[in-house]
Design a protein around this motif. Sequence first.
Motif, PDB file in Angstrom:
ATOM      1  N   LEU A   1       0.866  -4.409  15.162  1.00 28.97           N
ATOM      2  CA  LEU A   1       0.453  -4.642  13.784  1.00 28.97           C
ATOM      3  C   LEU A   1       1.450  -5.535  13.062  1.00 28.97           C
ATOM      4  O   LEU A   1       1.077  -6.442  12.324  1.00 28.97           O
ATOM      5  CB  LEU A   1       0.331  -3.314  13.037  1.00 28.97           C
ATOM      6  CG  LEU A   1      -0.931  -2.500  13.317  1.00 28.97           C
ATOM      7  CD1 LEU A   1      -0.829  -1.115  12.706  1.00 28.97           C
ATOM      8  CD2 LEU A   1      -2.160  -3.218  12.782  1.00 28.97           C
TER       9      LEU A   1
ATOM     10  N   PRO B   1       6.286  -1.534   5.774  1.00 23.14           N
ATOM     11  CA  PRO B   1       4.974  -1.130   5.266  1.00 23.14           C
ATOM     12  C   PRO B   1       4.082  -0.495   6.332  1.00 23.14           C
ATOM     13  O   PRO B   1       3.214   0.310   6.001  1.00 23.14           O
ATOM     14  CB  PRO B   1       4.363  -2.437   4.768  1.00 23.14           C
ATOM     15  CG  PRO B   1       5.113  -3.512   5.449  1.00 23.14           C
ATOM     16  CD  PRO B   1       6.450  -2.983   5.805  1.00 23.14           C
TER      17      PRO B   1
ATOM     18  N   PHE C   1      -3.920  -5.208   4.141  1.00 21.93           N
ATOM     19  CA  PHE C   1      -3.910  -4.263   5.253  1.00 21.93           C
ATOM     20  C   PHE C   1      -5.286  -3.716   5.586  1.00 21.93           C
ATOM     21  O   PHE C   1      -5.526  -3.258   6.686  1.00 21.93           O
ATOM     22  CB  PHE C   1      -2.964  -3.101   4.953  1.00 21.93           C
ATOM     23  CG  PHE C   1      -1.530  -3.481   5.047  1.00 21.93           C
ATOM     24  CD1 PHE C   1      -1.115  -4.394   6.003  1.00 21.93           C
ATOM     25  CD2 PHE C   1      -0.592  -2.949   4.193  1.00 21.93           C
ATOM     26  CE1 PHE C   1       0.210  -4.765   6.100  1.00 21.93           C
ATOM     27  CE2 PHE C   1       0.733  -3.311   4.283  1.00 21.93           C
ATOM     28  CZ  PHE C   1       1.133  -4.219   5.235  1.00 21.93           C
ATOM     29  N   ASN C   2      -6.194  -3.712   4.640  1.00 25.88           N
ATOM     30  CA  ASN C   2      -7.508  -3.169   4.968  1.00 25.88           C
ATOM     31  C   ASN C   2      -8.403  -4.222   5.610  1.00 25.88           C
ATOM     32  O   ASN C   2      -9.612  -4.046   5.728  1.00 25.88           O
ATOM     33  CB  ASN C   2      -8.173  -2.560   3.742  1.00 25.88           C
ATOM     34  CG  ASN C   2      -8.501  -3.581   2.689  1.00 25.88           C
ATOM     35  OD1 ASN C   2      -8.172  -4.754   2.834  1.00 25.88           O
ATOM     36  ND2 ASN C   2      -9.163  -3.157   1.645  1.00 25.88           N
ATOM     37  N   GLY C   3      -7.805  -5.331   6.019  1.00 26.73           N
ATOM     38  CA  GLY C   3      -8.557  -6.331   6.768  1.00 26.73           C
ATOM     39  C   GLY C   3      -9.240  -7.368   5.893  1.00 26.73           C
ATOM     40  O   GLY C   3      -9.868  -8.285   6.396  1.00 26.73           O
ATOM     41  N   GLN C   4      -9.121  -7.233   4.556  1.00 25.96           N
ATOM     42  CA  GLN C   4      -9.748  -8.210   3.681  1.00 25.96           C
ATOM     43  C   GLN C   4      -8.798  -9.368   3.428  1.00 25.96           C
ATOM     44  O   GLN C   4      -7.595  -9.191   3.333  1.00 25.96           O
ATOM     45  CB  GLN C   4     -10.075  -7.569   2.333  1.00 25.96           C
ATOM     46  CG  GLN C   4     -11.432  -6.941   2.271  1.00 25.96           C
ATOM     47  CD  GLN C   4     -11.683  -6.383   0.886  1.00 25.96           C
ATOM     48  OE1 GLN C   4     -11.163  -5.350   0.505  1.00 25.96           O
ATOM     49  NE2 GLN C   4     -12.487  -7.085   0.132  1.00 25.96           N
TER      50      GLN C   4
ATOM     51  N   LEU D   1       1.688   0.131  -3.816  1.00 22.50           N
ATOM     52  CA  LEU D   1       1.679   1.440  -3.164  1.00 22.50           C
ATOM     53  C   LEU D   1       1.658   1.290  -1.655  1.00 22.50           C
ATOM     54  O   LEU D   1       2.341   1.998  -0.931  1.00 22.50           O
ATOM     55  CB  LEU D   1       0.442   2.226  -3.579  1.00 22.50           C
ATOM     56  CG  LEU D   1       0.496   2.975  -4.897  1.00 22.50           C
ATOM     57  CD1 LEU D   1      -0.660   3.945  -4.974  1.00 22.50           C
ATOM     58  CD2 LEU D   1       1.805   3.744  -5.024  1.00 22.50           C
ATOM     59  N   ARG D   2       0.825   0.369  -1.186  1.00 23.30           N
ATOM     60  CA  ARG D   2       0.682   0.205   0.265  1.00 23.30           C
ATOM     61  C   ARG D   2       1.683  -0.793   0.814  1.00 23.30           C
ATOM     62  O   ARG D   2       1.662  -1.123   1.989  1.00 23.30           O
ATOM     63  CB  ARG D   2      -0.742  -0.241   0.590  1.00 23.30           C
ATOM     64  CG  ARG D   2      -1.720   0.858   0.288  1.00 23.30           C
ATOM     65  CD  ARG D   2      -3.158   0.436   0.456  1.00 23.30           C
ATOM     66  NE  ARG D   2      -4.026   1.537   0.060  1.00 23.30           N
ATOM     67  CZ  ARG D   2      -5.338   1.478   0.025  1.00 23.30           C
ATOM     68  NH1 ARG D   2      -5.942   0.370   0.370  1.00 23.30           N
ATOM     69  NH2 ARG D   2      -6.050   2.501  -0.349  1.00 23.30           N
ATOM     70  N   GLN D   3       2.537  -1.305  -0.039  1.00 26.36           N
ATOM     71  CA  GLN D   3       3.544  -2.293   0.327  1.00 26.36           C
ATOM     72  C   GLN D   3       2.947  -3.468   1.067  1.00 26.36           C
ATOM     73  O   GLN D   3       3.493  -3.939   2.057  1.00 26.36           O
ATOM     74  CB  GLN D   3       4.650  -1.629   1.147  1.00 26.36           C
ATOM     75  CG  GLN D   3       5.581  -0.850   0.260  1.00 26.36           C
ATOM     76  CD  GLN D   3       6.728  -0.242   1.018  1.00 26.36           C
ATOM     77  OE1 GLN D   3       6.993   0.913   0.851  1.00 26.36           O
ATOM     78  NE2 GLN D   3       7.393  -0.998   1.862  1.00 26.36           N
TER      79      GLN D   3
ATOM     80  N   GLU E   1       0.889  -8.981  13.999  1.00 33.05           N
ATOM     81  CA  GLU E   1      -0.314  -9.534  13.384  1.00 33.05           C
ATOM     82  C   GLU E   1      -0.051  -9.956  11.935  1.00 33.05           C
ATOM     83  O   GLU E   1      -0.525 -10.984  11.472  1.00 33.05           O
ATOM     84  CB  GLU E   1      -1.440  -8.499  13.434  1.00 33.05           C
ATOM     85  CG  GLU E   1      -2.776  -9.060  12.989  1.00 33.05           C
ATOM     86  CD  GLU E   1      -3.836  -7.975  12.953  1.00 33.05           C
ATOM     87  OE1 GLU E   1      -4.068  -7.362  13.998  1.00 33.05           O
ATOM     88  OE2 GLU E   1      -4.400  -7.740  11.869  1.00 33.05           O
TER      89      GLU E   1
ATOM     90  N   GLN F   1      -2.361  -1.099  -6.081  1.00 35.61           N
ATOM     91  CA  GLN F   1      -2.681  -0.725  -4.706  1.00 35.61           C
ATOM     92  C   GLN F   1      -1.761  -1.438  -3.728  1.00 35.61           C
ATOM     93  O   GLN F   1      -1.255  -0.846  -2.780  1.00 35.61           O
ATOM     94  CB  GLN F   1      -4.123  -1.140  -4.360  1.00 35.61           C
ATOM     95  CG  GLN F   1      -5.180  -0.345  -5.054  1.00 35.61           C
ATOM     96  CD  GLN F   1      -5.563   0.860  -4.234  1.00 35.61           C
ATOM     97  OE1 GLN F   1      -4.706   1.652  -3.877  1.00 35.61           O
ATOM     98  NE2 GLN F   1      -6.831   1.018  -3.947  1.00 35.61           N
TER      99      GLN F   1
ATOM    100  N   GLY G   1       3.448   3.330   6.556  1.00 32.37           N
ATOM    101  CA  GLY G   1       2.550   4.043   5.654  1.00 32.37           C
ATOM    102  C   GLY G   1       1.105   3.995   6.092  1.00 32.37           C
ATOM    103  O   GLY G   1       0.247   4.656   5.514  1.00 32.37           O
ATOM    104  N   LEU G   2       0.813   3.192   7.114  1.00 27.89           N
ATOM    105  CA  LEU G   2      -0.590   2.983   7.488  1.00 27.89           C
ATOM    106  C   LEU G   2      -1.153   4.125   8.318  1.00 27.89           C
ATOM    107  O   LEU G   2      -2.351   4.238   8.497  1.00 27.89           O
ATOM    108  CB  LEU G   2      -0.731   1.683   8.290  1.00 27.89           C
ATOM    109  CG  LEU G   2      -0.548   0.394   7.488  1.00 27.89           C
ATOM    110  CD1 LEU G   2      -0.725  -0.794   8.402  1.00 27.89           C
ATOM    111  CD2 LEU G   2      -1.546   0.337   6.356  1.00 27.89           C
TER     112      LEU G   2
END
Lengths: 543, 307
Positions: free
Chosen positions: B51, B33, B81-84, B268-270, B54, B265, B36-37
């Motif tokens: 990453l 994954p 992945f967006n930190g949430q 898509l972002r795995q 982490e 989502q 894709g970032l």
Amino acid sequence: MRGATHAKWAACAVTVALAATACGGGGSGGGGGDGSGIVSSSWGDPQNPLEPANTNEVQGGKILDMVFRGLKRYDPKTGEAKDMIAESIDAKDAQNFTVKIKDNWKFSNGEKITAKSFVDAWNYGANLKNNQKNAYFFGYIEGYDKVHPEKGDPGAQTLSGLKVVDDRTFTVKLSQKFSTWPDTLGYPAFAPLPKAFYDDHEAWLSKPVGNGPYTVDSYTKGSKMSLRKWDGYPGDDKAQNGGVDMKVYTDNNTAYTDLMAGNLDLVDDVPAAQLKNAKNDLGDRYINTPAGIIQTLAFPFYDSKWNKPGTEKVRQGLSMAINREQITETIFQKTRTPASDWTSPVLGEKGGYKGGLCGDACTYDAAKAKKLVEEGGGIPGGTLKVTYNADTGSHKEWVDAVCNSINKALGEDKACVANPVGTFADFRSKASKQELDGAWRAGWQMDYPLIQNFLEPVYFTDAPSNDGKYTDAEFDRLVNEANGETDTNKAIGKFQDAEKILAKDMPAIPLWYQNGSAGYSDKVSDVSLNQFSVPVYNEIKVN
Amino acid sequence: MGRYVIRRLLQMIPVFIGATLLIFLMVNVMGDPVAGLCGDRKCDPATATQLKKEFGLDKPVWQQYLTYMGNVFTGDFGTAFNGQKVTELMSAAFPVTIRLTVVAIVFEIVIGISLGVLTGLRRGRPIDTVVLLLTLVVISIPTFVTGLVLQLLLGVEWGVIKPSVSSEAPFDELLIPGLVLASVSLAYVTRLTRTSIAENRRADYVRTAVAKGLPRRRVITRHLLRNSLIPVVTFIGTDVGALMGGAIVTERIFNIHGVGFQLYQGILRQSTQTVVGFVTVLVLVFLVANLIVDLLYAVLDPRIRYA
């Protein structure tokens, strides 16, 4: 009649339902033409946390463009890198730079912007420990390999090439000559950061504080961000509206529908399915302007089948077999322009764009294409597989069209086949690990409007985005020379010489330059897109 | 009864573990994954390694799964992945989807069962034929067509509703999306009820009730409907789970930031954490809904007893 009562009841329920939803109307405040009106705009959920050095996609970039200003800013019309906070950036040798910043800048929380605000932010961005996805932007600064080693823990916490001289001056030493380096500083990764960023990182992320024309008023992750005009903004590109409400849409079709219904002022990504209607629906309020994006088909040079003499003829032949005019017209409704070099028209002639540099190879000629492919020994393996990700970007349609065009030109049904991969992440993972055979779609969106950015990261030996592992000593030499050249015109000439090698080897087939498309309501005016296809929010006026 | 419930709850454990493990493996099979970032470029290897560390992606899959499940039991669903935090995503998405599901289920129950009773009692009459035809039309038209047409007509052409739901997603804005979401199931509920009612209408107990001189309304609601509802309740019960996880099409059309959208989502972002977290909760919803359905049988038909 009992049945009738039931039916009546059901009918009533539906009526009530309809009436109730009607109550949910009412748009956001107007405010008239006095610069206090609020613009509502479509947005996508940013993929990464919103930090300057960690944001590498358009959605997060939009916000950074509103909330931050850096040393330079790219003029939204010409793309020229103009001094913003920088008073001067001088160098005698294209390697040692002295940056002087203006005196009157501060962050929206009142903190003064000093040389340290930049140096600390860059050190933070470069440090491996902080996981910043744009860290490589600091890769030209001396000491980068210490704070961001390829393996193991960083041996230093700060870049040795950065020195604070006084409050308003700092020096930068690069590890190699790079004459146009100051022009890269308009990229958001180079923005300064306030102390609050380091003191309480979590809090900062939930409500970023910057130094741009807007401040973040509220932020509900994944659904909405309200930005308001910052009255104390010292720059001369002050916001012409009272603020911008960014609304996350699950689908850009819905955003477009909302625009049509008058619930939204600005859609900056007209969905492919609506391109046909957009001109009719919106008239002058439909924008279709070039952006710094080029689509190419890349080839695997790590595969010996594609890396032997003669295959360049196959690649040129394949390129000639693609009817770019027809595809951009029928599938993209002219939101793409057939490409004839490896850069983008947004650079302008002065910036290094040279249409036609690719020569005959980028002009459709079925007969010649067939001949060239045959001369080159035919397509390696007999069939060209074109890999793309099927999840976003509606790539399927054009990949099918490209294959169709190739098959027709070569007179073979199986000369080219499409090979979809489920997700973007999987596609990128396969491409970057050299697991693809055949060709794949390779889009390139520029980081800054420089010809260097279109060539070096993609085609230089072992460059980060050179997924096909193309390598050519002459190309590398010319790029290095161009970077060391202090005279911009000469540098661009060298870059174009390097590009001519691409025309000969055809490591990637240029397909088309991509436009940015947007539509807006009659409530707003002065809407335009910059070279990154991002709306210039601060110039939008609310009528 | 109590023993039955306990047995059922115990049965849930292997189902739960199996389902989450399957999802975990499926997401992992999709590849790396982190690639894709970084957009259309390659992540620089050092940052990518960092990453992965982490997000715990550098360990073998079984170890990742064990750590993950261990965390889940303490209520930690990891970080997207967006930190949430995934729990943060859930607390934003589930209330919205639950509201949407409630609207849909209410439509199913109210409209579906009423129409079913109506047509079941009047089998072969014109009203029956009309409703049968209508349900056939609804079943054969895909949800996204119904959704887009309603959105265009009511939202853009007539301006009765807002075409998109705001981020707060109050009940009144969810009525039309809920109706769209419910439409297909609603048609099935109608048909199920109709068949069941028509069959039971000739049952002995109905005849007895009529012969006793009970008022028609009481015969229908107390005797006929109650006994006819078992297949309908089974259907609606499983539909709760299906609606919550499968609202993706409706949620996209009407811009609802619910579970379907988050799952989409995540896939898509795995983002393993997001997908597995949401599916875990959905599996629980399915299991509990099924248990409730089974327990309801006894309420509807006292002859059904759980030892």
